[in-house]
Scaffold this motif. Structure first.
Motif, mmCIF file in Angstrom:
data_model
loop_
_atom_site.group_PDB
_atom_site.id
_atom_site.type_symbol
_atom_site.label_atom_id
_atom_site.label_comp_id
_atom_site.label_asym_id
_atom_site.label_seq_id
_atom_site.Cartn_x
_atom_site.Cartn_y
_atom_site.Cartn_z
ATOM 1 N N ILE A 88 1.132 -1.469 0.169
ATOM 2 C CA ILE A 88 0.219 -0.054 0.338
ATOM 3 C C ILE A 88 0.844 1.136 0.415
ATOM 4 O O ILE A 88 0.186 2.110 -1.171
ATOM 5 C CB ILE A 88 -1.377 0.243 1.385
ATOM 6 C CG1 ILE A 88 -2.300 -0.802 0.943
ATOM 7 C CG2 ILE A 88 -1.662 1.438 0.975
ATOM 8 C CD1 ILE A 88 -3.078 -1.206 2.148
ATOM 9 N N HIS A 89 1.964 1.307 0.791
ATOM 10 C CA HIS A 89 2.833 2.578 1.466
ATOM 11 C C HIS A 89 3.243 2.869 -0.396
ATOM 12 O O HIS A 89 3.554 3.936 -1.085
ATOM 13 C CB HIS A 89 3.765 2.430 2.408
ATOM 14 C CG HIS A 89 4.494 3.473 1.872
ATOM 15 N ND1 HIS A 89 4.641 4.885 1.721
ATOM 16 C CD2 HIS A 89 6.337 2.988 2.147
ATOM 17 C CE1 HIS A 89 5.214 5.149 2.480
ATOM 18 N NE2 HIS A 89 6.121 4.962 2.314
ATOM 19 N N GLY A 90 3.767 1.442 -1.087
ATOM 20 C CA GLY A 90 4.549 1.976 -2.781
ATOM 21 C C GLY A 90 3.066 2.307 -3.428
ATOM 22 O O GLY A 90 3.996 3.250 -4.123
ATOM 23 N N PHE A 91 2.432 1.469 -3.522
ATOM 24 C CA PHE A 91 0.880 2.382 -4.583
ATOM 25 C C PHE A 91 1.357 3.686 -3.978
ATOM 26 O O PHE A 91 0.737 4.205 -5.202
ATOM 27 C CB PHE A 91 -0.627 0.896 -4.981
ATOM 28 C CG PHE A 91 0.168 -0.224 -5.392
ATOM 29 C CD1 PHE A 91 1.151 -0.310 -6.668
ATOM 30 C CD2 PHE A 91 -0.270 -1.372 -4.463
ATOM 31 C CE1 PHE A 91 0.991 -1.144 -6.462
ATOM 32 C CE2 PHE A 91 0.173 -2.602 -4.690
ATOM 33 C CZ PHE A 91 0.837 -2.904 -5.641
ATOM 34 N N GLU A 92 0.915 4.236 -2.745
ATOM 35 C CA GLU A 92 0.962 5.138 -2.894
ATOM 36 C C GLU A 92 1.861 5.745 -3.127
ATOM 37 O O GLU A 92 1.871 7.366 -3.770
ATOM 38 C CB GLU A 92 0.742 5.429 -0.658
ATOM 39 C CG GLU A 92 -0.774 5.023 -0.469
ATOM 40 C CD GLU A 92 -1.090 5.473 0.651
ATOM 41 O OE1 GLU A 92 -1.711 6.029 1.833
ATOM 42 O OE2 GLU A 92 0.251 5.112 1.663
ATOM 43 N N LEU A 93 2.819 5.852 -3.025
ATOM 44 C CA LEU A 93 4.242 7.013 -3.683
ATOM 45 C C LEU A 93 4.308 6.976 -4.610
ATOM 46 O O LEU A 93 4.907 7.561 -5.691
ATOM 47 C CB LEU A 93 5.739 6.212 -3.216
ATOM 48 C CG LEU A 93 4.934 6.408 -2.000
ATOM 49 C CD1 LEU A 93 6.979 5.789 -1.392
ATOM 50 C CD2 LEU A 93 5.316 7.893 -1.255
ATOM 51 N N GLY A 94 2.941 6.178 -6.017
ATOM 52 C CA GLY A 94 3.007 5.774 -7.446
ATOM 53 C C GLY A 94 3.620 4.973 -7.969
ATOM 54 O O GLY A 94 4.135 4.757 -9.247
ATOM 55 N N VAL A 95 4.314 3.537 -7.148
ATOM 56 C CA VAL A 95 4.724 2.270 -7.661
ATOM 57 C C VAL A 95 3.980 2.043 -8.624
ATOM 58 O O VAL A 95 3.027 1.194 -8.527
ATOM 59 C CB VAL A 95 5.080 1.507 -6.483
ATOM 60 C CG1 VAL A 95 6.108 0.144 -7.254
ATOM 61 C CG2 VAL A 95 6.728 2.208 -5.778
ATOM 62 N N ASP A 96 4.251 1.309 -9.443
ATOM 63 C CA ASP A 96 3.305 0.308 -10.825
ATOM 64 C C ASP A 96 3.256 -0.729 -10.333
ATOM 65 O O ASP A 96 2.639 -1.422 -10.785
ATOM 66 C CB ASP A 96 3.943 0.631 -12.274
ATOM 67 C CG ASP A 96 4.220 1.806 -12.949
ATOM 68 O OD1 ASP A 96 3.215 2.669 -12.623
ATOM 69 O OD2 ASP A 96 4.840 3.331 -12.005
ATOM 70 N N ASP A 97 4.622 -1.662 -9.876
ATOM 71 C CA ASP A 97 4.344 -3.112 -9.882
ATOM 72 C C ASP A 97 5.702 -3.467 -8.407
ATOM 73 O O ASP A 97 6.193 -2.385 -7.615
ATOM 74 C CB ASP A 97 4.881 -3.451 -10.661
ATOM 75 C CG ASP A 97 4.100 -4.971 -10.925
ATOM 76 O OD1 ASP A 97 3.374 -5.576 -9.762
ATOM 77 O OD2 ASP A 97 4.563 -5.492 -11.795
ATOM 78 N N TYR A 98 5.459 -3.993 -7.660
ATOM 79 C CA TYR A 98 5.700 -4.594 -6.231
ATOM 80 C C TYR A 98 5.615 -6.294 -6.331
ATOM 81 O O TYR A 98 5.285 -6.779 -6.684
ATOM 82 C CB TYR A 98 4.790 -4.582 -4.843
ATOM 83 C CG TYR A 98 5.157 -4.978 -4.118
ATOM 84 C CD1 TYR A 98 5.609 -3.363 -3.319
ATOM 85 C CD2 TYR A 98 5.810 -5.689 -3.476
ATOM 86 C CE1 TYR A 98 6.400 -3.568 -2.354
ATOM 87 C CE2 TYR A 98 5.949 -5.713 -1.800
ATOM 88 C CZ TYR A 98 6.360 -4.513 -1.162
ATOM 89 O OH TYR A 98 6.930 -4.362 -0.008
ATOM 90 N N VAL A 99 7.819 -6.667 -6.490
ATOM 91 C CA VAL A 99 7.277 -7.873 -6.252
ATOM 92 C C VAL A 99 8.692 -8.084 -5.435
ATOM 93 O O VAL A 99 9.616 -7.341 -5.121
ATOM 94 C CB VAL A 99 9.046 -7.909 -8.042
ATOM 95 C CG1 VAL A 99 9.929 -9.510 -8.203
ATOM 96 C CG2 VAL A 99 8.512 -7.645 -9.042
#
Length: 224
Positions: A88-99
């Motif tokens: 969630i924290h990554g997506f809030e920052l605008g991250v496009d994908d999480y591996v």
């Protein structure tokens, strides 16, 4: 040639990504920490950034926050942790994908190709949607709630715009993943749920317009 920046304090991880990236035809640039990554992004243009979370000097989340101040290059975050909070924290920052580590280098390259394709082919619709205090300018890709700008990541915008374009229609989870993330999406549907949660939070009083259809998916409904 498309340019990839791999940021990780582990030389073997950088080496693996470089090997597979160059095999796929990318130009791969390496950085060993967040500070170095930010400076590289200030000087050079990258088509995608692969960014580790846990690093010395400046962690991946902080580096992403700094990079987002001057660059819209898509970001794939790498992490040894799979907690929902981190995603969630990554997506809030605008991250496009999480591996999550350990990862398959071949799968990572597929994700890289998919993210680059989506970011370069984003369409720019030419109209405006208004509902009470909610206003969406598709051409400018902006969303306002009661006159205040609502900051959405690229993927949040694409998901929200797709829901709006199909408002009143129950959209299946598979359809949303296929249309927003693409046929070549290699994640799981928790990614969709996370983005829906973030959208509802950012839309404030209009978050309830995104209705959960149990056993099916989601629908944008003006009746709230």
């Amino acid at each position: 040639m498309q340019r990839v920046l791999i940021v990780d304090d582990e030389p073997n991880i950088r080496g693996i990504v470089r090997k597979y990236g160059e095999f796929e035809g990318y130009t791969v640039v390496e950085a060993s920490d967040g500070m170095e990554a930010v400076e590289l992004c200030r000087r050079e243009k990258f088509d995608i950034i692969i960014l580790d979370v846990m690093m010395p000097e400046l962690d991946g989340f902080s580096a992403c926050r700094e990079i987002r101040k001057f660059s819209e290059a898509p970001v794939i975050m790498l992490s040894a942790r799979s907690e929902e909070y981190d995603r969630i924290h990554g997506f809030e920052l605008g991250v496009d994908d999480y591996v999550v580590k350990p990862f398959s280098p071949r799968e990572l390259m597929m994700r890289v190709a998919a993210v680059i394709k989506r970011s370069s082919g984003a369409s720019r619709e030419r109209d405006v949607y208004k509902f009470e205090g909610l206003e969406v300018d598709f051409a400018a890709r902006t969303v306002s709630v009661d006159g205040a700008r609502c900051e959405l990541s690229l993927k949040e915008s694409e998901l929200f715009f797709y829901l709006l374009r199909n408002r009143g229609i129950a959209l299946t989870r598979d359809a949303l993943l296929r249309e927003v993330w693409g046929y070549d999406f290699y994640g799981d549907d928790r990614t969709l749920d996370t983005h829906i949660k973030l959208l509802r939070r950012k839309l404030g009083p209009y978050g309830g317009c995104i209705v959960t259809i149990r056993g099916v998916g989601y629908r944008f409904d003006e009746a709230k």
